[in-house]
Scaffold this motif. Sequence first.
Motif, PDB file in Angstrom:
ATOM      1  N   GLY A 155       0.785  -1.225   0.000  1.00 18.13           N
ATOM      2  CA  GLY A 155       0.000   0.000   0.000  1.00 18.13           C
ATOM      3  C   GLY A 155       0.811   1.265   0.000  1.00 18.13           C
ATOM      4  N   ASP A 156       2.144   1.179   0.167  1.00 17.80           N
ATOM      5  CA  ASP A 156       2.990   2.382   0.169  1.00 17.80           C
ATOM      6  C   ASP A 156       3.086   2.968  -1.238  1.00 17.80           C
ATOM      7  OD1 ASP A 156       3.390   2.029   2.834  1.00 17.80           O
ATOM      8  OD2 ASP A 156       5.440   1.270   2.664  1.00 17.80           O
ATOM      9  N   THR A 254       1.920   2.696  -6.626  1.00 21.98           N
ATOM     10  CA  THR A 254       1.530   2.147  -5.321  1.00 21.98           C
ATOM     11  C   THR A 254       1.820   0.663  -5.306  1.00 21.98           C
ATOM     12  OG1 THR A 254      -0.237   3.799  -5.133  1.00 21.98           O
ATOM     13  CG2 THR A 254      -0.372   1.878  -3.691  1.00 21.98           C
ATOM     14  N   ILE A 255       2.360   0.179  -4.198  1.00 20.74           N
ATOM     15  CA  ILE A 255       2.638  -1.260  -4.059  1.00 20.74           C
ATOM     16  C   ILE A 255       1.325  -1.985  -3.812  1.00 20.74           C
ATOM     17  CG2 ILE A 255       3.827  -3.009  -2.695  1.00 20.74           C
ATOM     18  CD1 ILE A 255       5.960  -0.953  -2.065  1.00 20.74           C
ATOM     19  N   ILE A 256       0.924  -2.832  -4.739  1.00 20.81           N
ATOM     20  CA  ILE A 256      -0.330  -3.568  -4.603  1.00 20.81           C
ATOM     21  C   ILE A 256      -0.094  -5.040  -4.257  1.00 20.81           C
ATOM     22  CG2 ILE A 256      -1.539  -2.002  -6.156  1.00 20.81           C
ATOM     23  CD1 ILE A 256      -1.259  -4.114  -8.355  1.00 20.81           C
ATOM     24  N   GLU A 257       1.155  -5.511  -4.393  1.00 20.01           N
ATOM     25  CA  GLU A 257       1.495  -6.881  -3.981  1.00 20.01           C
ATOM     26  C   GLU A 257       2.892  -6.881  -3.373  1.00 20.01           C
ATOM     27  OE1 GLU A 257       0.928 -10.137  -6.660  1.00 20.01           O
ATOM     28  OE2 GLU A 257      -0.781  -9.179  -7.668  1.00 20.01           O
ATOM     29  N   LYS A 258       3.087  -7.721  -2.352  1.00 18.46           N
ATOM     30  CA  LYS A 258       4.391  -7.831  -1.680  1.00 18.46           C
ATOM     31  C   LYS A 258       4.590  -9.276  -1.247  1.00 18.46           C
ATOM     32  CE  LYS A 258       6.578  -6.481   2.700  1.00 18.46           C
ATOM     33  NZ  LYS A 258       6.216  -7.691   3.449  1.00 18.46           N
ATOM     34  N   HIS A 259       5.724  -9.870  -1.658  1.00 16.49           N
ATOM     35  CA  HIS A 259       6.025 -11.265  -1.349  1.00 16.49           C
ATOM     36  C   HIS A 259       7.470 -11.371  -0.872  1.00 16.49           C
ATOM     37  CE1 HIS A 259       2.263 -12.210  -3.443  1.00 16.49           C
ATOM     38  NE2 HIS A 259       2.706 -11.479  -4.459  1.00 16.49           N
ATOM     39  N   ILE A 260       7.778 -10.742   0.244  1.00 18.29           N
ATOM     40  CA  ILE A 260       9.135 -10.767   0.785  1.00 18.29           C
ATOM     41  C   ILE A 260       9.075 -10.547   2.288  1.00 18.29           C
ATOM     42  CG2 ILE A 260       9.447  -8.301   0.342  1.00 18.29           C
ATOM     43  CD1 ILE A 260      12.411  -8.847  -0.108  1.00 18.29           C
ATOM     44  N   ILE A 275       3.990  -3.082  -8.541  1.00 22.12           N
ATOM     45  CA  ILE A 275       3.703  -1.652  -8.404  1.00 22.12           C
ATOM     46  C   ILE A 275       2.772  -1.239  -9.538  1.00 22.12           C
ATOM     47  CG2 ILE A 275       4.693   0.669  -8.327  1.00 22.12           C
ATOM     48  CD1 ILE A 275       7.295  -0.597  -7.376  1.00 22.12           C
ATOM     49  N   ALA A 276       1.724  -0.520  -9.186  1.00 23.23           N
ATOM     50  CA  ALA A 276       0.755  -0.065 -10.184  1.00 23.23           C
ATOM     51  C   ALA A 276       0.595   1.444 -10.105  1.00 23.23           C
ATOM     52  CB  ALA A 276      -0.589  -0.746  -9.969  1.00 23.23           C
ATOM     53  N   GLY A 340      -9.711   8.537  -8.377  1.00 17.45           N
ATOM     54  CA  GLY A 340      -9.754   8.582  -6.920  1.00 17.45           C
ATOM     55  C   GLY A 340      -9.479   7.212  -6.307  1.00 17.45           C
ATOM     56  N   ALA A 341      -9.165   7.230  -5.010  1.00 17.31           N
ATOM     57  CA  ALA A 341      -8.791   5.988  -4.334  1.00 17.31           C
ATOM     58  C   ALA A 341      -9.955   5.017  -4.192  1.00 17.31           C
ATOM     59  CB  ALA A 341      -8.210   6.313  -2.951  1.00 17.31           C
TER      60      ALA A 341
END
Length: 456
Positions: A155-156, A254-260, A275-276, A340-341
């Motif tokens: 989400g960052d 925006t980071i939408i996926e994280k696998h670490i 990142i999108a 918008g978000a």
Amino acid sequence: MSAPPRKIELSPKVIAAIAAAVLALVVAAVAITVRVEHRRHGHDREAGHEEHDGHQHGEKEGAHGDGHDGDHDHDHDRAEKHAPDEPGEAHAHGDRLKLSPAMIQNAGLEMLTAGPGNVAVTVTLPGEVALNAEAIAHVTPRVPGTAREVKKQLGDTVTRGEVLAVLDSRELAELQRELLAAKERLSLAEASFTRHEALWRERISAEKEYLAARQAVAEARIEHRSAAQKLSAAAGSGAGKGTGYALVAPIDGTIIEKHIAIGEVLKEDTQVFVIADLSTIWVNVTVYAKDLSRARIGQTAWVKAEGIEQSARGTLAYLGQVVDEQSRSAVARVVLQSPGAAWRPGLFATADIAVEEAAAPVVVSDEAIQRVEGKDVVFVEEGDGFEARPVKIGRRGTSGVALAAEGAGGGPAAEPRRGAPVVEIEAGVAAGERYVGKNSFILKAELGKSEAGHQH
């Protein structure tokens, strides 16, 4: 001696004729009796009415003759007729409805002004919100390694070149060692070539040694260049000092996926981050065969998604050239700029594609149209009340221009609404007249209750 009596014999036909005659006489007698009784009762009822009317007339004359009772009753009737409206009550006179100020405020009626505008005839298509596939980046380590540090979370928001995580990699260290060795060999080769070149020019050494030294320098340079390219290909801009390898963001987004996670061993094909860039969003819509001829790239679309009150404006940017054999439809794409978000991929949506737009002299909000006694009506402001005025409607669509809205109390104008559902009025309402838009169904309900009360 007297003669014996004569015996009279009647035939069956004669007996049947006599019986029919007797029955006819009986029926006629009954009919005459009923008619006489009915006429006598009618005269009695008329006489009773006359007596009752005379009695009432006498009472009325006596009241007026007294000088008080008649005036008192007349004043009482007048007071009832002109009694003020009770708070919270609605009163109807024909097609006109009067509401108390408290009821208008509680109902939240939206007052609008009829006027010219553009009616965009639209085609409503189902769709789904999706990511912009052309603005997605998958971050992979390129070389195997172990996560030493994770700097960003799900989400960052990140910028291009920002460090996301740091890895320790043996493969990277080996490539760095090869590059350092190649650099040292190049330095030695260059020094040897400089010395042999000076000796050769002074005719001290043979030309053969000079040429061999020059070839050694060329090979050392090739080896150094190759080692540097291998390291760059493996680590790219993430190469750091020692065995550290930094994963960096290739785009803004925006980071939408994280696998670490810290300490996790990652292979070179592991998808660590996704990142999108959410500044643009796609809405993939379904265009049925009957609407394909009217859809064109570049047309304006108003998109409404579930759970989002405000619609977003976009552009039809892609129209598929192949029709699906099962659904007999093609896929189209509407691009939304900075929606918008709240616009999250995966939401179901509907897109109103403007296939035709025309100017209309009088346009009203679609919410203002109500059905009363089988007719389309608009509640128009008339003095201190509202008139249910029949109208002839034309085209339906969305607004191509702003609709100026005011509060029920005549307050300041609200924000203009673009893309709101509107209806062309061909007759019944003139430009400049004020009418009820939002919550006009409340007036319809009150009018129905008032008419039911009068009928009772």
